[in-house]
Design a protein around this motif. Structure first.
Motif, PDB file in Angstrom:
ATOM      1  N   UNK A  18      53.038  99.027  31.592  1.00 36.46           N
ATOM      2  CA  UNK A  18      51.607  98.277  31.175  1.00 36.46           C
ATOM      3  C   UNK A  18      51.782  96.916  31.206  1.00 36.46           C
ATOM      4  N   UNK A  19      50.744  96.331  31.392  1.00 35.87           N
ATOM      5  CA  UNK A  19      50.453  94.960  31.138  1.00 35.87           C
ATOM      6  C   UNK A  19      49.557  94.368  30.044  1.00 35.87           C
ATOM      7  N   UNK A  20      50.213  93.756  28.913  1.00 33.09           N
ATOM      8  CA  UNK A  20      49.520  93.691  27.562  1.00 33.09           C
ATOM      9  C   UNK A  20      48.805  94.901  27.043  1.00 33.09           C
ATOM     10  N   UNK A  21      49.383  95.961  27.270  1.00 34.64           N
ATOM     11  CA  UNK A  21      48.730  97.333  26.661  1.00 34.64           C
ATOM     12  C   UNK A  21      48.009  98.231  27.621  1.00 34.64           C
ATOM     13  N   UNK A  22      47.550  97.594  28.662  1.00 34.22           N
ATOM     14  CA  UNK A  22      46.585  98.135  29.731  1.00 34.22           C
ATOM     15  C   UNK A  22      47.592  98.872  30.583  1.00 34.22           C
ATOM     16  N   UNK A  23      47.708 100.176  30.668  1.00 31.91           N
ATOM     17  CA  UNK A  23      48.587 101.274  31.437  1.00 31.91           C
ATOM     18  C   UNK A  23      48.326 100.851  33.084  1.00 31.91           C
TER      19      UNK A  23
END
Lengths: 101, 442
Positions: free
Chosen positions: B325-330
């Motif tokens: 993930x990137x900052x919580x975005x999968x």
């Protein structure tokens, strides 16, 4: 039981403690933070992360700082919650240096 | 209406739901939980002798009772619902599913009898229905625990605690009885690195070296602490822990009934059975090389961390024990965000950080989600009503929050009768039955 924010926070307002609090019990004004004693669950996570060692478990608050116990209770009730880390106050680093920490 | 599905009703899931409710009055939340009971590791991880930490559930209960939250207990994503249908019926889906798998020691120890994992032991004393058939055997009471973090410390503390400290808690009946009849007398707490490089936190290690009736022996082959700093925790933590360990090392020896031996710089080489016991062969690292050592014991427990075991978990990419993930975005395996899909807590960061860390992570993720312009373009028809319809059509037995509150009441009443905060119902079947009884009477 609870933890108590004491004088070293005043003028610093580092907020590392807020990030590790599971009970969202920190409140703030423009000088420092306060812990709501009725919300605190005594997990003790905040104590070690404070850069200026301002937080104590209630039973360990030094004699000269015990007035802060009531201050935390009263102020937390009047003030809004702080839920995520913010930048410390402009005077924080100077004070930290003065404390030798 | 902003429909959000939160998968996993442990701390991270509740904090995400709470932040959404507070920041977005028109949020409607489907809170989907695999087990019948909510609260995740607060219910099944936090040790029975730390009841005040469990009080965070007061916060979670308030969130669960909010009319904008629909709790789907006993409902498993990828089994009872597909991720596609949850994504189709909600604007955002947040995976707060944790990291259920134990990391292994990697020494080829399959098939060894008497080798247990932290999740099994903790599940045994915390009445986790996933481990209701698991029974550890501690024989004559000599146990090796691998790991120098808070999970290992919790296990060591519970196994060595005086029985009177455990009998007034919500520990499972079967663990209490077992520890009463066959106490653990000799516990080796074994870690790979030196005393400056552990993953304990100060209050936990202070409590561990202070158990009444337990002699603490610090065993460091190089006889001095090192000053390794941990990148994941502040150096103040490692410093405070080292000071506590040094203090314990300097105490005069007494000869008490039970012993905790904290071993540093020790790596397992072979773990095998030997005449019904377990033989642990170690390499002990010194500046001048490495010594061999071996311990013959009744049981070995591994508590060396948790993680998602990759490369994929339910078709999602796993990196470093967490969902990619990137900052919580999968993101998928090409690094592209999967529209509407987010993750928070241990599922997002790996199994590090405390309950509090998950709270602030969830707060930041919800800020990100609400600021995301792309979500307004996602169509999401149905929300929790669509899920309810699908589950009803399949005859699936969902535990809703009212059912949970009834199970909670029953547990507290059973506990009160025995002078304990609660007596947990330990199998999913019994919890479902308690919920069914409630539903049919209402």
């Amino acid at each position: 039981m609870t933890v108590v924010v004491t004088e070293n926070c005043h003028g610093c307002r580092f907020t590392e403690c807020v990030d590790v609090c599971p009970a969202a019990c920190f409140h703030f004004d423009d000088t420092m933070l306060y812990v709501d004693p009725d919300e605190c669950v005594d997990c003790m996570a905040c104590i070690v992360v404070c850069p200026v060692k301002a937080i104590y478990p209630e039973k360990d608050v030094p004699e000269a700082q015990r007035n802060w116990i009531e201050v935390n209770r009263i102020r937390a009730l009047e003030l809004p919650s702080i839920l995520v880390r913010q930048s410390p106050l402009p005077t924080a680093e100077i004070q930290r240096a003065e404390l030798g920490l | 209406m902003f429909n959000v599905a939160v998968v996993g009703a442990g701390p991270s899931g509740f904090y995400a739901a709470g932040a959404l409710l507070r920041r977005c009055p028109w949020a409607e939340i489907s809170l989907i939980e695999r087990t019948p009971a909510p609260y995740g590791l607060v219910r099944y991880g936090v040790a029975p002798d730390h009841p005040s930490l469990k009080l965070v559930t007061t916060l979670y209960e308030k969130i669960g009772r909010d009319p904008r939250v629909t709790f789907f207990g006993n409902t498993q994503l990828w089994r009872d619902l597909t991720i596609s249908e949850v994504l189709a019926t909600h604007h955002a889906v947040i995976l707060a599913t944790g990291t259920p798998q134990d990391r292994t020691l990697g020494v080829g120890d399959q098939g060894v009898t008497g080798l247990y994992r932290a999740s099994q032991i903790v599940g045994w004393y915390n009445s986790d229905p996933s481990h209701s058939n698991f029974t550890p055997r501690f024989g004559a009471g000599r146990v090796c625990v691998f790991g120098h973090g808070n999970v290992a410390a919790d296990i060591a503390r519970i196994l060595l605690a005086p029985i009177e400290r455990l009998s007034g808690t919500d520990i499972s009946d079967r663990a209490l009885t077992a520890l009463q009849h066959k106490p653990v007398r000799d516990l080796y707490l074994i870690g790979r690195r030196g005393p400056g490089a552990t993953r304990f936190t100060p209050p936990v290690i202070a409590e561990l070296v202070d158990i009444p009736g337990v002699e603490v022996v610090i065993d460091d082959p190089d006889e001095q602490g090192d000053d390794d700093t941990q990148t994941e925790i502040s150096s103040n933590v490692a410093k405070d822990v080292l000071e506590i360990l040094r203090g314990a090392a300097q105490r005069p020896r007494r000869s008490l009934d039970r012993r905790l031996r904290i071993m540093f710089r020790s790596r397992p080489k072979v773990i095998r059975n030997d005449n019904g016991l377990v033989c642990v062969e170690l390499a002990r690292d010194r500046r001048s090389g490495s010594d061999a050592s071996s311990i013959l014991c009744d049981a070995v427990i591994t508590a060396t961390g948790f993680g998602l075991v990759g490369p994929l978990w339910n078709s999602l990419q796993v990196i470093d024990g967490a969902l990619s993930n990137r900052s919580g975005q999968v993101v998928d395996r090409h690094g592209h965000p999967i529209s509407g899909l987010y993750t928070v807590g241990w599922a997002a960061r790996g199994a590090s950080g405390t309950i509090g860390t998950c709270r602030s992570d969830a707060e930041r993720l919800v800020q990100l989600i609400l600021g995301s312009a792309s979500l307004s373009t996602r169509s999401a028809t149905g929300g929790h009503s669509a899920l309810t319809r699908k589950l009803q059509k399949n005859g699936h037995h969902v535990i809703n929050f009212e059912h949970w509150l009834q199970i909670d009441r029953v547990e507290r009443e059973l506990g009160a009768a025995a002078g304990r905060p609660r007596a947990k119902i330990s199998t999913a079947a019994q919890m479902l039955e308690a919920a069914r009884t409630f539903a049919s009477e209402n």
